[in-house]
Design a protein around this motif. Structure first.
Motif, PDB file in Angstrom:
ATOM      1  N   MET A  96     111.415  22.117  38.261  1.00  0.00           N
ATOM      2  CA  MET A  96     111.796  22.315  36.865  1.00  0.00           C
ATOM      3  C   MET A  96     112.674  21.217  36.295  1.00  0.00           C
ATOM      4  O   MET A  96     112.722  21.020  35.083  1.00  0.00           O
ATOM      5  CB  MET A  96     112.497  23.675  36.712  1.00  0.00           C
ATOM      6  CG  MET A  96     112.288  24.302  35.352  1.00  0.00           C
ATOM      7  SD  MET A  96     113.143  25.888  35.163  1.00  0.00           S
ATOM      8  CE  MET A  96     112.187  26.945  36.246  1.00  0.00           C
ATOM      9  N   LEU A  97     113.405  20.495  37.155  1.00  0.00           N
ATOM     10  CA  LEU A  97     114.376  19.522  36.660  1.00  0.00           C
ATOM     11  C   LEU A  97     113.861  18.089  36.721  1.00  0.00           C
ATOM     12  O   LEU A  97     114.615  17.161  36.952  1.00  0.00           O
ATOM     13  CB  LEU A  97     115.682  19.634  37.454  1.00  0.00           C
ATOM     14  CG  LEU A  97     116.403  20.971  37.372  1.00  0.00           C
ATOM     15  CD1 LEU A  97     117.607  21.002  38.291  1.00  0.00           C
ATOM     16  CD2 LEU A  97     116.844  21.269  35.941  1.00  0.00           C
ATOM     17  N   GLY A  98     112.561  17.915  36.498  1.00  0.00           N
ATOM     18  CA  GLY A  98     111.983  16.577  36.498  1.00  0.00           C
ATOM     19  C   GLY A  98     112.237  15.861  35.185  1.00  0.00           C
ATOM     20  O   GLY A  98     113.007  16.309  34.331  1.00  0.00           O
ATOM     21  N   ASP A  99     111.568  14.728  35.014  1.00  0.00           N
ATOM     22  CA  ASP A  99     111.743  13.912  33.814  1.00  0.00           C
ATOM     23  C   ASP A  99     111.076  14.532  32.585  1.00  0.00           C
ATOM     24  O   ASP A  99     111.468  14.275  31.458  1.00  0.00           O
ATOM     25  CB  ASP A  99     111.166  12.504  34.040  1.00  0.00           C
ATOM     26  CG  ASP A  99     111.933  11.755  35.107  1.00  0.00           C
ATOM     27  OD1 ASP A  99     113.127  12.052  35.281  1.00  0.00           O
ATOM     28  OD2 ASP A  99     111.336  10.893  35.769  1.00  0.00           O
ATOM     29  N   GLU A 100     110.025  15.335  32.824  1.00  0.00           N
ATOM     30  CA  GLU A 100     109.269  15.881  31.696  1.00  0.00           C
ATOM     31  C   GLU A 100     109.931  17.154  31.189  1.00  0.00           C
ATOM     32  O   GLU A 100     110.207  18.076  31.955  1.00  0.00           O
ATOM     33  CB  GLU A 100     107.834  16.179  32.136  1.00  0.00           C
ATOM     34  CG  GLU A 100     107.098  14.937  32.572  1.00  0.00           C
ATOM     35  CD  GLU A 100     106.018  15.217  33.609  1.00  0.00           C
ATOM     36  OE1 GLU A 100     105.022  14.511  33.582  1.00  0.00           O
ATOM     37  OE2 GLU A 100     106.196  16.124  34.429  1.00  0.00           O
ATOM     38  N   PRO A 101     110.209  17.212  29.890  1.00  0.00           N
ATOM     39  CA  PRO A 101     110.921  18.376  29.349  1.00  0.00           C
ATOM     40  C   PRO A 101     110.079  19.654  29.404  1.00  0.00           C
ATOM     41  O   PRO A 101     108.861  19.618  29.246  1.00  0.00           O
ATOM     42  CB  PRO A 101     111.206  17.968  27.901  1.00  0.00           C
ATOM     43  CG  PRO A 101     110.174  16.946  27.577  1.00  0.00           C
ATOM     44  CD  PRO A 101     109.890  16.223  28.856  1.00  0.00           C
ATOM     45  N   ILE A 102     110.775  20.756  29.650  1.00  0.00           N
ATOM     46  CA  ILE A 102     110.142  22.086  29.650  1.00  0.00           C
ATOM     47  C   ILE A 102     110.742  22.881  28.511  1.00  0.00           C
ATOM     48  O   ILE A 102     111.960  23.000  28.382  1.00  0.00           O
ATOM     49  CB  ILE A 102     110.365  22.798  30.999  1.00  0.00           C
ATOM     50  CG1 ILE A 102     109.595  22.070  32.103  1.00  0.00           C
ATOM     51  CG2 ILE A 102     109.936  24.255  30.930  1.00  0.00           C
ATOM     52  CD1 ILE A 102     109.969  22.502  33.496  1.00  0.00           C
ATOM     53  N   ASP A 103     109.878  23.406  27.675  1.00  0.00           N
ATOM     54  CA  ASP A 103     110.300  24.142  26.487  1.00  0.00           C
ATOM     55  C   ASP A 103     110.504  25.621  26.798  1.00  0.00           C
ATOM     56  O   ASP A 103     111.492  26.235  26.403  1.00  0.00           O
ATOM     57  CB  ASP A 103     109.223  23.970  25.410  1.00  0.00           C
ATOM     58  CG  ASP A 103     109.663  24.495  24.064  1.00  0.00           C
ATOM     59  OD1 ASP A 103     109.063  25.474  23.597  1.00  0.00           O
ATOM     60  OD2 ASP A 103     110.615  23.940  23.487  1.00  0.00           O
ATOM     61  N   THR A 104     109.532  26.190  27.516  1.00  0.00           N
ATOM     62  CA  THR A 104     109.498  27.628  27.788  1.00  0.00           C
ATOM     63  C   THR A 104     109.148  27.867  29.248  1.00  0.00           C
ATOM     64  O   THR A 104     108.290  27.176  29.800  1.00  0.00           O
ATOM     65  CB  THR A 104     108.440  28.323  26.898  1.00  0.00           C
ATOM     66  OG1 THR A 104     108.720  28.037  25.523  1.00  0.00           O
ATOM     67  CG2 THR A 104     108.426  29.825  27.093  1.00  0.00           C
ATOM     68  N   VAL A 105     109.799  28.840  29.860  1.00  0.00           N
ATOM     69  CA  VAL A 105     109.427  29.295  31.204  1.00  0.00           C
ATOM     70  C   VAL A 105     108.860  30.702  31.088  1.00  0.00           C
ATOM     71  O   VAL A 105     109.413  31.556  30.399  1.00  0.00           O
ATOM     72  CB  VAL A 105     110.642  29.309  32.162  1.00  0.00           C
ATOM     73  CG1 VAL A 105     110.260  29.907  33.512  1.00  0.00           C
ATOM     74  CG2 VAL A 105     111.194  27.898  32.351  1.00  0.00           C
TER      75      VAL A 105
END
Length: 224
Positions: free
Chosen positions: A66-75
């Motif tokens: 989850m904490l990679g470079d690519e942003p996550i908007d929703t889980v």
């Protein structure tokens, strides 16, 4: 679709999670799915889903996913287990996902639990409540942990699940006393609709309007 943040999906290998994956891809969303085993990896990747391997019970796995470079908007989490599974992910796995989502500055967390959890305990028969008590207790812990996390959340509690095709009759309600059954594909449709702000910080039961127990008088939660 290229520049959109990802929707992170835990539980995509089967059941409601798999149905959510199908629907999100139909909507041209960017999806990153965390899988514990390789069984469905090729199928999900063929759909265009980015797959990361990891076990929700392992904090390091979850944070790496989850904490990679690519942003996550929703889980979105549909993970859970049956009572005979030994160590279940209903609480601990979801706790790890919630904690990582906080660190990742995720905007929203959608948690799928079950009617019978928390203040909906009286909606299911006592014998079912007794049989499911250990699982429901963990789901209740997960719900409480999510609410306390400070994340914007939606909690969806489906009724009894069936695997037939969608009926289109799935509905949501804030009334914790309503129970019934619903097809997994209809739950997936409702979950994807709840990505919108209308369902922010709501706990909702999900049932099929034609498969309710009894004839309760209740208000349908509108997403429009």
């Amino acid at each position: 679709m290229t520049n959109e943040p990802y929707i992170f999906l835990a539980g995509a290998s089967r059941g409601v999670g798999q149905q959510i994956a199908f629907r999100l891809m139909e909507q041209n969303r960017r999806v990153k799915a965390m899988l514990r085993t390789e069984t469905t990896r090729a199928d999900l990747e063929a759909m265009g889903i980015k797959v990361v391997m990891g076990d929700a019970l392992n904090v390091a796995d979850v944070e790496q996913a989850m904490l990679g470079d690519e942003p996550i908007d929703t889980v979105i989490s549909t993970i859970g287990g049956l009572p005979q599974d030994g160590q279940r992910s209903d609480f601990l796995g979801n706790k790890n996902l919630i904690d990582a989502a906080v660190k990742a500055n995720v905007k929203k967390f959608i948690l799928i639990t079950s009617i019978g959890t928390g203040n909906s305990a009286n909606a299911i028969p006592p014998q079912a409540m007794q049989a499911l008590a250990p699982v429901l207790a963990e789901k209740d812990q997960a719900e409480k942990h999510l609410i306390a996390s400070g994340l914007t959340y939606t909690i969806i509690r489906p009724g009894g699940l069936k695997s037939e095709p969608a009926t289109g009759n799935g509905i949501l309600t804030e009334d914790p006393n309503v129970a019934g059954t619903i097809h997994r594909a209809d739950v997936a449709h409702l979950v994807c609709e709840c990505i919108s702000e209308k369902a922010n910080n709501k706990t909702l039961s999900a049932i099929d309007r034609n498969m309710m127990y009894g004839q309760p008088d209740f208000e349908v939660f509108s997403l429009t």
